[in-house]
Design an enzyme around this catalytic site. Sequence first.
Site, short mmCIF file in Angstrom:
data_model
loop_
_atom_site.label_atom_id
_atom_site.label_comp_id
_atom_site.label_asym_id
_atom_site.label_seq_id
_atom_site.Cartn_x
_atom_site.Cartn_y
_atom_site.Cartn_z
N GLY A 257 28.58 4.58 25.65
CA GLY A 257 28.89 3.62 24.60
C GLY A 257 29.71 4.32 23.54
O GLY A 257 29.68 5.55 23.42
N GLN B 154 33.42 5.76 15.44
CA GLN B 154 33.55 7.02 16.17
C GLN B 154 35.00 7.32 16.54
O GLN B 154 35.29 8.42 17.01
CB GLN B 154 32.68 7.01 17.42
CG GLN B 154 31.19 7.03 17.12
CD GLN B 154 30.37 7.14 18.39
OE1 GLN B 154 30.07 6.13 19.02
NE2 GLN B 154 30.02 8.36 18.77
N CYS C 249 25.03 12.06 21.73
CA CYS C 249 26.02 11.29 20.99
C CYS C 249 27.37 11.98 21.09
O CYS C 249 27.46 13.21 20.94
CB CYS C 249 25.60 11.16 19.53
SG CYS C 249 26.76 10.25 18.49
N LEU C 250 28.43 11.21 21.31
CA LEU C 250 29.76 11.78 21.41
C LEU C 250 30.22 12.38 20.08
O LEU C 250 31.09 13.25 20.07
CB LEU C 250 30.76 10.72 21.87
CG LEU C 250 30.45 10.04 23.20
CD1 LEU C 250 31.58 9.11 23.61
CD2 LEU C 250 30.16 11.06 24.29
N HIS D 109 21.43 2.48 19.87
CA HIS D 109 22.18 3.64 19.41
C HIS D 109 23.51 3.22 18.80
O HIS D 109 23.88 3.67 17.70
CB HIS D 109 22.40 4.58 20.60
CG HIS D 109 23.20 5.80 20.31
ND1 HIS D 109 22.64 7.06 20.27
CD2 HIS D 109 24.53 5.98 20.08
CE1 HIS D 109 23.58 7.96 20.01
NE2 HIS D 109 24.74 7.32 19.91
N GLU D 110 24.24 2.34 19.50
CA GLU D 110 25.56 1.93 19.01
C GLU D 110 25.46 1.04 17.77
O GLU D 110 26.29 1.15 16.86
CB GLU D 110 26.35 1.22 20.12
CG GLU D 110 26.57 2.05 21.37
CD GLU D 110 27.21 3.41 21.11
OE1 GLU D 110 27.96 3.54 20.12
OE2 GLU D 110 26.94 4.34 21.88
N HIS E 56 25.05 3.18 14.83
CA HIS E 56 26.33 3.73 14.37
C HIS E 56 26.99 2.81 13.35
O HIS E 56 27.49 3.26 12.31
CB HIS E 56 27.28 3.93 15.55
CG HIS E 56 27.21 5.29 16.17
ND1 HIS E 56 27.42 6.46 15.46
CD2 HIS E 56 26.98 5.67 17.45
CE1 HIS E 56 27.32 7.49 16.27
NE2 HIS E 56 27.04 7.04 17.50
#
Length: 224
Positions: free
Chosen positions: A79, A84, A129-130, A171-172, A175
């Site tokens: 995701g 991000q 996480c990216l 999670h997203e 963000h």
Amino acid sequence: MSKLQPATVDHRVRVQGQPVDDYPEFAPESKRGRVLRVTVVGEDILHRPCKEAVEFGTPELSQLIDDMFLTMYVAEGAGLAANQVDVDLRLFVYDCGDDDGVRHVGHILNPVIDDPAGRRRLLEAGEGCLSVPGPRHDLGREERTVVRGFDKDGNPLVIEGTGYFARCLQHETDHLNGMLYIDRLSKRQRRSVLQEMAEVKEGVFAERRTRAEAMGAEHLSVGG
């Protein structure tokens, strides 16, 4: 969100919440995309709520979604939220498997998570996480999630996830509210994750550049 396992490619795929009979390895949007720079923990845009989308159906929005899909694949994510890639907008894309082997692919704007009725069951599992490149850490998340929002054309969406896909949706959405998964950890755990990230992030960035080149992707930057 970083990918736990590669998504399966079979008939059990749901795109924008709807089942499809056949689907490629990568979402078609990614073929029109460019690889964007992924922001890293500490950058201001990751630590404040994103703005609501008020315009739908624009070429710019479609291009952003295309870019986000390709960027997510190059970074091996499940995701990716708009902040991000340094865009202040309540939008995320996903390509994530659930615990039953069903692959979920899509995007959603202005997502809101339904408040669960009754007692909530939390599942503890590793999360990455990216924007925190490299490490993973166990974190409790609700095992089922329902997210309501809109697609890029302004049509209402209701996306339901269980298991790992529920984790991805939570999670997203976090963000877009200005929260990273490490903000849910203890101070000691957070410090440990950031220390590990500092040690490995350059290697992660190098791997992303290699994948971008292998995919023949047009990119602006794939580092932090």
